[in-house]
Design a protein around this motif. Structure first.
Motif, PDB file in Angstrom:
ATOM      1  N   THR A 143     134.468 187.053 -61.784  1.00 46.23           N
ATOM      2  CA  THR A 143     134.871 188.407 -61.379  1.00 46.23           C
ATOM      3  C   THR A 143     133.934 189.441 -61.988  1.00 46.23           C
ATOM      4  OG1 THR A 143     137.191 187.726 -61.228  1.00 46.23           O
ATOM      5  CG2 THR A 143     136.745 190.084 -61.324  1.00 46.23           C
ATOM      6  N   ALA A 144     133.654 189.304 -63.280  1.00 47.02           N
ATOM      7  CA  ALA A 144     132.734 190.237 -63.939  1.00 47.02           C
ATOM      8  C   ALA A 144     131.339 190.139 -63.354  1.00 47.02           C
ATOM      9  CB  ALA A 144     132.706 189.958 -65.443  1.00 47.02           C
ATOM     10  N   LEU A 145     130.885 188.925 -63.035  1.00 47.81           N
ATOM     11  CA  LEU A 145     129.574 188.763 -62.405  1.00 47.81           C
ATOM     12  C   LEU A 145     129.518 189.496 -61.069  1.00 47.81           C
ATOM     13  CD1 LEU A 145     126.763 187.479 -62.137  1.00 47.81           C
ATOM     14  CD2 LEU A 145     127.880 185.423 -61.226  1.00 47.81           C
ATOM     15  N   GLY A 146     130.598 189.395 -60.293  1.00 48.28           N
ATOM     16  CA  GLY A 146     130.641 190.103 -59.011  1.00 48.28           C
ATOM     17  C   GLY A 146     130.573 191.608 -59.174  1.00 48.28           C
ATOM     18  N   VAL A 147     131.233 192.134 -60.221  1.00 50.47           N
ATOM     19  CA  VAL A 147     131.165 193.579 -60.473  1.00 50.47           C
ATOM     20  C   VAL A 147     129.733 193.983 -60.807  1.00 50.47           C
ATOM     21  CG1 VAL A 147     131.976 195.465 -61.935  1.00 50.47           C
ATOM     22  CG2 VAL A 147     133.571 193.679 -61.231  1.00 50.47           C
ATOM     23  N   ILE A 148     129.064 193.193 -61.627  1.00 55.05           N
ATOM     24  CA  ILE A 148     127.665 193.496 -61.958  1.00 55.05           C
ATOM     25  C   ILE A 148     126.801 193.446 -60.711  1.00 55.05           C
ATOM     26  CG2 ILE A 148     125.635 192.653 -63.211  1.00 55.05           C
ATOM     27  CD1 ILE A 148     127.632 194.127 -64.976  1.00 55.05           C
ATOM     28  N   GLN A 149     127.044 192.484 -59.826  1.00 59.62           N
ATOM     29  CA  GLN A 149     126.286 192.417 -58.576  1.00 59.62           C
ATOM     30  C   GLN A 149     126.561 193.646 -57.708  1.00 59.62           C
ATOM     31  OE1 GLN A 149     123.894 190.341 -59.386  1.00 59.62           O
ATOM     32  NE2 GLN A 149     123.930 189.351 -57.370  1.00 59.62           N
ATOM     33  N   GLY A 150     127.811 194.113 -57.723  1.00 57.11           N
ATOM     34  CA  GLY A 150     128.132 195.336 -56.988  1.00 57.11           C
ATOM     35  C   GLY A 150     127.437 196.549 -57.578  1.00 57.11           C
TER      36      GLY A 150
ATOM     37  N   VAL B  40     133.371 203.117 -68.221  1.00 56.00           N
ATOM     38  CA  VAL B  40     134.173 201.925 -67.949  1.00 56.00           C
ATOM     39  C   VAL B  40     135.616 202.193 -68.356  1.00 56.00           C
ATOM     40  CG1 VAL B  40     134.441 199.453 -68.356  1.00 56.00           C
ATOM     41  CG2 VAL B  40     132.141 200.476 -68.374  1.00 56.00           C
ATOM     42  N   GLN B  41     136.503 202.136 -67.386  1.00 57.18           N
ATOM     43  CA  GLN B  41     137.933 202.366 -67.612  1.00 57.18           C
ATOM     44  C   GLN B  41     138.642 201.010 -67.640  1.00 57.18           C
ATOM     45  OE1 GLN B  41     140.361 203.536 -64.262  1.00 57.18           O
ATOM     46  NE2 GLN B  41     141.399 205.102 -65.467  1.00 57.18           N
ATOM     47  N   GLY B  42     139.126 200.615 -68.806  1.00 59.95           N
ATOM     48  CA  GLY B  42     139.813 199.338 -68.928  1.00 59.95           C
ATOM     49  C   GLY B  42     138.892 198.272 -69.487  1.00 59.95           C
ATOM     50  N   LEU B  43     139.268 197.711 -70.625  1.00 61.09           N
ATOM     51  CA  LEU B  43     138.422 196.740 -71.327  1.00 61.09           C
ATOM     52  C   LEU B  43     139.165 195.430 -71.532  1.00 61.09           C
ATOM     53  CD1 LEU B  43     136.995 199.243 -73.951  1.00 61.09           C
ATOM     54  CD2 LEU B  43     135.797 198.346 -71.942  1.00 61.09           C
ATOM     55  N   GLY B  44     139.877 195.019 -70.516  1.00 57.61           N
ATOM     56  CA  GLY B  44     140.601 193.756 -70.568  1.00 57.61           C
ATOM     57  C   GLY B  44     139.706 192.585 -70.249  1.00 57.61           C
ATOM     58  N   LYS B  45     140.267 191.571 -69.587  1.00 58.00           N
ATOM     59  CA  LYS B  45     139.553 190.328 -69.343  1.00 58.00           C
ATOM     60  C   LYS B  45     138.231 190.544 -68.610  1.00 58.00           C
ATOM     61  CE  LYS B  45     143.314 188.430 -67.520  1.00 58.00           C
ATOM     62  NZ  LYS B  45     144.245 187.467 -66.893  1.00 58.00           N
ATOM     63  N   VAL B  46     138.235 191.429 -67.615  1.00 60.72           N
ATOM     64  CA  VAL B  46     137.028 191.676 -66.824  1.00 60.72           C
ATOM     65  C   VAL B  46     136.233 192.858 -67.364  1.00 60.72           C
ATOM     66  CG1 VAL B  46     136.150 192.293 -64.525  1.00 60.72           C
ATOM     67  CG2 VAL B  46     138.048 190.670 -64.747  1.00 60.72           C
TER      68      VAL B  46
ATOM     69  N   THR C  92     129.173 184.163 -55.432  1.00 61.42           N
ATOM     70  CA  THR C  92     129.426 185.415 -56.145  1.00 61.42           C
ATOM     71  C   THR C  92     128.180 186.292 -56.173  1.00 61.42           C
ATOM     72  OG1 THR C  92     131.086 184.302 -57.517  1.00 61.42           O
ATOM     73  CG2 THR C  92     130.264 186.415 -58.297  1.00 61.42           C
ATOM     74  N   MET C  93     127.027 185.707 -56.380  1.00 56.44           N
ATOM     75  CA  MET C  93     125.778 186.468 -56.352  1.00 56.44           C
ATOM     76  C   MET C  93     125.578 187.145 -55.000  1.00 56.44           C
ATOM     77  SD  MET C  93     124.284 186.203 -59.365  1.00 56.44           S
ATOM     78  CE  MET C  93     122.513 186.438 -59.162  1.00 56.44           C
ATOM     79  N   ALA C  94     126.107 186.540 -53.923  1.00 54.77           N
ATOM     80  CA  ALA C  94     125.941 187.092 -52.575  1.00 54.77           C
ATOM     81  C   ALA C  94     126.709 188.390 -52.372  1.00 54.77           C
ATOM     82  CB  ALA C  94     126.370 186.061 -51.537  1.00 54.77           C
ATOM     83  N   ILE C  95     127.596 188.756 -53.317  1.00 55.17           N
ATOM     84  CA  ILE C  95     128.286 190.047 -53.215  1.00 55.17           C
ATOM     85  C   ILE C  95     127.265 191.180 -53.131  1.00 55.17           C
ATOM     86  CG2 ILE C  95     129.692 191.672 -54.579  1.00 55.17           C
ATOM     87  CD1 ILE C  95     131.400 189.234 -55.433  1.00 55.17           C
ATOM     88  N   TYR C  96     126.140 191.023 -53.793  1.00 53.82           N
ATOM     89  CA  TYR C  96     125.056 192.019 -53.738  1.00 53.82           C
ATOM     90  C   TYR C  96     124.658 192.300 -52.288  1.00 53.82           C
ATOM     91  CZ  TYR C  96     120.312 193.914 -54.467  1.00 53.82           C
ATOM     92  OH  TYR C  96     119.168 194.687 -54.436  1.00 53.82           O
TER      93      TYR C  96
END
Length: 356
Positions: A150-157, A178-184, A312-316
């Motif tokens: 999930t975090a990788l997808g956010v970075i790709q976004g 960054v709002q929210g510092l939980g799991k992701v 997941t990389m393809a989210i980019y």
């Protein structure tokens, strides 16, 4: 609340209310759309204020899962489960075994796993009662921590959005709120810092802030309310949904919004248009946060970490296509993504009309 009216509004197939008095389980499962395959969606546990709030949450979340599955082209539809209770006080192994029995009764129409307020270990107990569970720990046959993809997808976004804004994926020197510092959110923030970005962070849980400060001492801390109006290049919401609304959008001082929180727009059409009018590029959340979904959907094919990473990389590339589609059709990006999914689902429904 007219339940059938709400189901019609969001396009749901089925809503199931569950109760097991001995374990205290009060739960709702919502199955939105099974055109592409069995419904898939996590199980959230929260101390809801009312039954109406609980129902609205599961309806919105399950609809979002249909679009999330559709935008990244996995063979599942959208569903979601919510449990009414305090995850720190009310959770028991027997409660999740009861949930597993109910899920099993759906005969494979719905697969579930972790979400806000629940953890992989909870579903080890549910899996004792049903095979229709995903996201359990590796030692129990699962694929591991879904917050990693999930975090990788956010970075790709974020990288795709940087390319759209600045024709470069270099994030060094850029400022991210960054709002929210939980799991992701924690993983996203650390990754951004490692790439040379400046961080402004907030969280309602002080322990989360302290953990981030240990990893990134130079990060600036803002209050949960002030985070909306800090000057930054991108606002990265990684907490709960509905945070982009009439009150908060005018306060934003950013060029783009890219984050993992589900259902960030309180009203998809209205607030997507407000962001567009303000010249703020919005990355549709159900695409940006789809990495975890990609991982748990992949479990149904057999665990393959390389395949998960590739998808997941393809989210980019998918996000760049959404931005281009929005420009071409003069749509807010939220509606552009929806249209892409709806066109794909119509095609899949037509394909399934072919007799085999």
């Amino acid at each position: 609340m007219g339940i059938f009216d709400e189901m019609r509004k969001y396009g749901h197939e089925q809503v199931i209310f569950l109760q097991h008095r001995r374990t205290g389980l009060k739960s709702i499962i919502a199955i939105h759309d099974t055109t592409a395959g069995p419904a898939l969606g996590g199980c959230r546990m929260r101390p809801y204020e009312s039954e109406e709030e609980m129902l609205l949450d599961v309806l919105r979340l399950s609809r979002g899962m249909t679009y999330k599955c559709g935008i990244v082209d996995v063979d599942n539809g959208g569903g979601k489960c919510v449990i009414w209770g305090n995850p720190h006080k009310d959770k028991t192994a027997e409660m999740f075994r009861a949930l597993g029995r109910f899920v099993d009764g759906l005969g494979g129409r719905f697969y579930t796993g972790t979400d806000v307020g629940t953890y992989p270990q909870d579903f080890v107990h549910a899996k004792r009662e049903t095979p229709y569970i995903v996201g359990v720990p590796v030692e129990y046959g699962g694929s591991g921590d879904s917050s990693v993809p999930t975090a990788l997808g956010v970075i790709q976004g974020i990288r795709a959005t940087a390319m759209k804004l600045w024709n470069s994926t270099d994030l060094s020197g850029k400022t991210f709120a960054v709002q929210g510092l939980g799991k992701v959110g924690y993983k996203v923030a650390v990754s951004l810092a490692e790439q040379g970005a400046h961080l402004i962070v907030s969280d309602v849980v002080m322990e989360n802030i302290e953990r981030l400060q240990q990893a990134v001492p130079e990060a600036t801390v803002a209050t949960p309310d002030a985070i909306f109006e800090v000057h930054c290049d991108m606002f990265v919401p990684c907490a709960l949904g509905a945070i982009l609304n009439d009150q908060t959008i005018p306060r934003l001082r950013c060029k783009a919004v890219v984050g993992s929180a589900n259902n960030q727009l309180l009203d998809e059409e209205k607030h997507g248009a407000m962001l567009q009018q303000r010249g703020i590029l919005y990355a549709p959340d159900y695409l940006v946060n789809a990495g975890g979904l990609i991982q748990v959907a992949d479990e149904l094919l057999g665990v393959n970490p390389d395949r998960v990473t590739a998808k997941t990389m393809a989210i980019y590339d998918i996000l760049l296509r959404v931005y281009d589609y929005a420009e071409q059709h003069q749509l807010p990006t939220s509606l552009a993504a929806n249209r892409i999914v709806e066109e794909r689902l119509a095609t899949v429904a037509d394909l399934k009309s072919i007799c085999s």
